[in-house]
Motif scaffolding. Structure first.
Motif, PDB file in Angstrom:
ATOM      1  N   LEU A 116       0.818  -1.257  -0.013  1.00 58.53           N
ATOM      2  CA  LEU A 116      -0.045   0.234  -0.004  1.00 58.53           C
ATOM      3  C   LEU A 116       0.735   1.204   0.080  1.00 58.53           C
ATOM      4  O   LEU A 116       0.524   2.292  -0.571  1.00 58.53           O
ATOM      5  CB  LEU A 116      -1.066   0.014   1.393  1.00 58.53           C
ATOM      6  N   LEU A 117       1.923   1.205   0.835  1.00 59.16           N
ATOM      7  CA  LEU A 117       2.774   2.456   0.955  1.00 59.16           C
ATOM      8  C   LEU A 117       3.464   2.631  -0.357  1.00 59.16           C
ATOM      9  O   LEU A 117       3.658   3.726  -0.742  1.00 59.16           O
ATOM     10  CB  LEU A 117       3.887   2.379   2.259  1.00 59.16           C
ATOM     11  N   ARG A 118       3.888   1.505  -1.235  1.00 58.13           N
ATOM     12  CA  ARG A 118       4.461   1.572  -2.527  1.00 58.13           C
ATOM     13  C   ARG A 118       3.806   2.662  -3.321  1.00 58.13           C
ATOM     14  O   ARG A 118       4.002   3.307  -4.136  1.00 58.13           O
ATOM     15  CB  ARG A 118       4.845   0.451  -2.885  1.00 58.13           C
ATOM     16  N   THR A 119       2.355   2.055  -3.082  1.00 57.39           N
ATOM     17  CA  THR A 119       1.309   2.667  -4.206  1.00 57.39           C
ATOM     18  C   THR A 119       1.187   4.097  -3.953  1.00 57.39           C
ATOM     19  O   THR A 119       1.144   4.923  -4.718  1.00 57.39           O
ATOM     20  CB  THR A 119       0.010   1.878  -4.074  1.00 57.39           C
ATOM     21  N   LEU A 120       1.110   4.419  -2.602  1.00 61.51           N
ATOM     22  CA  LEU A 120       0.783   5.998  -2.053  1.00 61.51           C
ATOM     23  C   LEU A 120       2.291   6.742  -2.547  1.00 61.51           C
ATOM     24  O   LEU A 120       2.143   7.631  -2.940  1.00 61.51           O
ATOM     25  CB  LEU A 120       0.795   5.876  -0.769  1.00 61.51           C
ATOM     26  N   THR A 121       3.203   6.290  -2.580  1.00 57.57           N
ATOM     27  CA  THR A 121       4.539   6.723  -3.009  1.00 57.57           C
ATOM     28  C   THR A 121       4.596   7.245  -4.481  1.00 57.57           C
ATOM     29  O   THR A 121       4.835   8.322  -4.802  1.00 57.57           O
ATOM     30  CB  THR A 121       5.719   5.830  -2.747  1.00 57.57           C
ATOM     31  N   ALA A 122       4.083   6.029  -4.970  1.00 55.28           N
ATOM     32  CA  ALA A 122       4.304   6.310  -6.695  1.00 55.28           C
ATOM     33  C   ALA A 122       2.983   7.367  -6.961  1.00 55.28           C
ATOM     34  O   ALA A 122       3.392   8.358  -8.051  1.00 55.28           O
ATOM     35  CB  ALA A 122       3.843   5.213  -7.273  1.00 55.28           C
ATOM     36  N   VAL A 123       1.951   7.229  -6.471  1.00 57.89           N
ATOM     37  CA  VAL A 123       0.651   8.350  -6.626  1.00 57.89           C
ATOM     38  C   VAL A 123       1.283   9.739  -6.247  1.00 57.89           C
ATOM     39  O   VAL A 123       0.948  10.706  -7.066  1.00 57.89           O
ATOM     40  CB  VAL A 123      -0.489   7.707  -5.899  1.00 57.89           C
ATOM     41  N   SER A 124       1.709   9.828  -5.203  1.00 61.82           N
ATOM     42  CA  SER A 124       2.209  11.033  -4.763  1.00 61.82           C
ATOM     43  C   SER A 124       3.146  11.748  -5.600  1.00 61.82           C
ATOM     44  O   SER A 124       3.125  12.840  -5.629  1.00 61.82           O
ATOM     45  CB  SER A 124       2.796  10.965  -3.168  1.00 61.82           C
ATOM     46  N   ARG A 125       4.115  11.076  -5.989  1.00 64.47           N
ATOM     47  CA  ARG A 125       5.268  11.683  -7.050  1.00 64.47           C
ATOM     48  C   ARG A 125       4.532  11.961  -8.258  1.00 64.47           C
ATOM     49  O   ARG A 125       4.853  12.969  -8.965  1.00 64.47           O
ATOM     50  CB  ARG A 125       6.387  10.514  -7.027  1.00 64.47           C
ATOM     51  N   GLN A 126       3.766  11.032  -8.797  1.00 65.32           N
ATOM     52  CA  GLN A 126       2.999  11.616  -9.984  1.00 65.32           C
ATOM     53  C   GLN A 126       2.094  12.901  -9.740  1.00 65.32           C
ATOM     54  O   GLN A 126       2.019  13.506 -10.965  1.00 65.32           O
ATOM     55  CB  GLN A 126       2.121  10.349 -10.525  1.00 65.32           C
ATOM     56  N   ALA A 127       1.330  12.850  -8.874  1.00 64.62           N
ATOM     57  CA  ALA A 127       0.656  14.109  -8.276  1.00 64.62           C
ATOM     58  C   ALA A 127       1.554  15.178  -8.490  1.00 64.62           C
ATOM     59  O   ALA A 127       0.770  16.062  -8.859  1.00 64.62           O
ATOM     60  CB  ALA A 127       0.064  13.964  -6.958  1.00 64.62           C
ATOM     61  N   GLU A 128       2.615  15.121  -7.679  1.00 60.24           N
ATOM     62  CA  GLU A 128       3.546  16.520  -7.964  1.00 60.24           C
ATOM     63  C   GLU A 128       3.764  16.901  -9.372  1.00 60.24           C
ATOM     64  O   GLU A 128       3.752  18.359  -9.532  1.00 60.24           O
ATOM     65  CB  GLU A 128       4.817  16.284  -7.231  1.00 60.24           C
ATOM     66  N   VAL A 129       3.917  16.058 -10.057  1.00 61.94           N
ATOM     67  CA  VAL A 129       4.274  16.359 -11.459  1.00 61.94           C
ATOM     68  C   VAL A 129       3.129  16.707 -12.024  1.00 61.94           C
ATOM     69  O   VAL A 129       3.086  17.851 -12.740  1.00 61.94           O
ATOM     70  CB  VAL A 129       5.097  15.055 -12.261  1.00 61.94           C
ATOM     71  N   THR A 130       1.965  15.897 -11.931  1.00 61.88           N
ATOM     72  CA  THR A 130       0.866  16.376 -12.461  1.00 61.88           C
ATOM     73  C   THR A 130       0.274  17.859 -12.077  1.00 61.88           C
ATOM     74  O   THR A 130      -0.329  18.560 -12.758  1.00 61.88           O
ATOM     75  CB  THR A 130      -0.508  15.684 -12.238  1.00 61.88           C
ATOM     76  N   ALA A 131       0.458  18.305 -10.836  1.00 60.81           N
ATOM     77  CA  ALA A 131       0.132  19.643 -10.328  1.00 60.81           C
ATOM     78  C   ALA A 131       0.809  20.626 -11.194  1.00 60.81           C
ATOM     79  O   ALA A 131       0.423  21.753 -11.401  1.00 60.81           O
ATOM     80  CB  ALA A 131       0.571  19.717  -8.803  1.00 60.81           C
ATOM     81  N   ASP A 132       2.213  20.415 -11.354  1.00 57.61           N
ATOM     82  CA  ASP A 132       2.908  21.453 -12.358  1.00 57.61           C
ATOM     83  C   ASP A 132       2.453  21.578 -13.666  1.00 57.61           C
ATOM     84  O   ASP A 132       2.539  22.541 -14.192  1.00 57.61           O
ATOM     85  CB  ASP A 132       4.686  20.920 -12.497  1.00 57.61           C
ATOM     86  N   ALA A 133       2.153  20.272 -14.168  1.00 50.81           N
ATOM     87  CA  ALA A 133       1.363  20.355 -15.510  1.00 50.81           C
ATOM     88  C   ALA A 133       0.114  21.058 -15.538  1.00 50.81           C
ATOM     89  O   ALA A 133      -0.443  21.989 -16.611  1.00 50.81           O
ATOM     90  CB  ALA A 133       1.150  18.872 -16.088  1.00 50.81           C
ATOM     91  N   LEU A 134      -0.465  21.044 -14.462  1.00 49.71           N
ATOM     92  CA  LEU A 134      -1.918  21.810 -14.472  1.00 49.71           C
ATOM     93  C   LEU A 134      -1.695  23.280 -14.306  1.00 49.71           C
ATOM     94  O   LEU A 134      -2.482  24.054 -14.812  1.00 49.71           O
ATOM     95  CB  LEU A 134      -2.827  21.534 -13.206  1.00 49.71           C
ATOM     96  N   GLU A 135      -0.733  23.722 -13.697  1.00 51.57           N
ATOM     97  CA  GLU A 135      -0.383  25.155 -13.433  1.00 51.57           C
ATOM     98  C   GLU A 135      -0.233  25.646 -14.913  1.00 51.57           C
ATOM     99  O   GLU A 135      -0.466  26.834 -15.063  1.00 51.57           O
ATOM    100  CB  GLU A 135       0.732  25.282 -12.331  1.00 51.57           C
TER     101      GLU A 135
END
Length: 407
Positions: A147-166
């Motif tokens: 579970l923590l591995r999945t949360l790690t990957a999702v969090s990293r992708q979310a950071e990059v995606t937030a920059d893309a949305l900006e």
């Protein structure tokens, strides 16, 4: 428009030294909820805590699974996280090139529209991936580490995606594409619960930058994460209750932060005394009100859904040595183990003393059989698990244990 659209307006002491047998006592309990979730669809409530900040949590009878793990360098998690970040970055980089090469506003608008669709679908995928992992965890199909591995990957992708949305929001603004700009802002709002301080710590731990003692608590699709930061010893906590999100209901406060602040005052009366500010984030249908407080024990940042007027997400950063605690002790032979306890999922301090001189000694500590580190001749902070808990301390070949219950 400037990033997410924001409107800025300005546990008891019970010392009980115990000799001889193992202690079996309730060391820490949850406070009283500010509102009840037991008879509603809502998974979590805001709970009081004596002389410290309130916190968002599920009631004990709704918790599906709770566990703790010490995480560190994890090559598989780091590779998965990096791959996800590259995938997320790849979504926007071709769009940026096409936008830069476009010769007309019509071509640029087509790029923005296409990119908006792709990013919205990507966020749907991230949310579904996390939700499915939590559900599989609740069912016992995967363990805590997975579970923590999945949360790690999702969090990293979310950071990059937030920059893309900006970038997408700024491009839409340049072309007066209000609907697409709002869609980008809405996407940033959806990413908020995927980008908390514990998740950031998981990313650092996977890459070997630190170790992290993590506590996980799930209730249906809701999740609570708590940890002690390995660098500065700060207690980190985040809680997400997705059931309160009501995209179909508009802002009940009409964009006015004043009544939203009144609602925060109801839910967080102790923390409101240290109020910093309140922000209205996102367009009306998805708007969150973000409340911030810097108090004597640390920092609180919590997000109120404007439709349901309930707390969707919360972050806490606490200096554990500053919070009120209950003290339990046990002496066996030459050693005394002392616990400074709060509540399930809260800070737990462990100190081991030379029984004769009462001076701290460097001791290896286990909680429920899991090694969590050394006291270093001082106090070691970790996260208290839920339920019956045994703390073992070993120094110079001598061991002492203390048992208590958090619930």
């Amino acid at each position: 428009m400037d990033g997410p659209r924001a409107l800025v307006v300005a546990l008891l002491l019970c010392v009980a030294p115990i000799g001889g047998g193992v202690v079996a006592d309730t060391a820490g309990v949850a406070g009283e909820p500010q509102q009840t979730a037991e008879d509603s669809e809502q998974l979590m409530s805001v709970y009081t805590a004596e002389n410290t900040s309130e916190y968002l949590a599920p009631p004990g009878n709704r918790i599906d699974r709770a566990d703790g793990r010490t995480v560190g360098l994890d090559v598989a998690a780091a590779v998965e996280s990096d791959a996800g970040a590259v995938e997320s970055a790849y979504l926007v980089r071709p769009l940026e090139r096409r936008y830069a090469n476009a010769e007309t506003d019509a071509e640029r608008r087509a790029v923005v529209e296409n990119g908006s669709e792709r990013l919205a679908a990507h966020i749907d995928g991230l949310a579904a991936r996390e939700r499915n992992a939590v559900r599989r965890y609740n069912d016992g199909a995967i363990g805590t580490r997975a579970l923590l591995r999945t949360l790690t990957a999702v969090s990293r992708q979310a950071e990059v995606t937030a920059d893309a949305l900006e970038w997408m929001e700024n491009a839409a603004d340049e072309l007066d594409m209000e609907a697409e700009a709002e869609r980008a802002t809405s996407g940033q709002v959806r990413l908020v619960p995927m980008r908390g301080p514990v998740r950031a710590g998981l990313v650092d731990a996977a890459s070997g930058e630190q170790s992290l003692d993590v506590y996980v608590e799930t209730a249906s699709d809701g999740i609570v994460l708590a940890a002690i930061d390995g660098d500065d010893g700060v207690y980190l906590r985040e809680a997400h209750d997705p059931t309160v999100k009501t995209d179909a209901v508009g802002d009940q406060y009409g964009g006015n932060p004043s009544p939203a602040l009144d609602r925060f005052t109801e839910l967080y009366p102790w923390a409101t005394n240290s109020f910093d500010g309140i922000d209205a984030i996102g367009p009306e249908q998805v708007r969150l009100y973000r409340f911030s407080a810097t108090h004597s024990h640390g920092e609180l940042q919590t997000y109120l859904d404007s439709g349901s007027t309930e707390i969707l997400y919360e972050q806490q950063r606490i200096r554990p040595e500053s919070v009120p605690t209950t003290t339990l002790e046990r002496t066996d032979g030459d050693l005394t183990v002392r616990l400074n306890t709060t509540r399930p999922g809260g800070p737990l301090g462990v100190t081991v003393l030379d029984a004769a001189s009462e001076t701290p000694v460097d001791t290896e500590i286990e909680v429920n059989g899991d090694p969590i580190g050394s006291t270093g001749g001082g106090r070691l902070w970790t996260v208290a698990p839920r339920g019956s808990t045994i703390v073992n301390a070993t120094h110079a070949g001598e061991a002492v244990s203390i048992e208590t219950t958090f619930g």
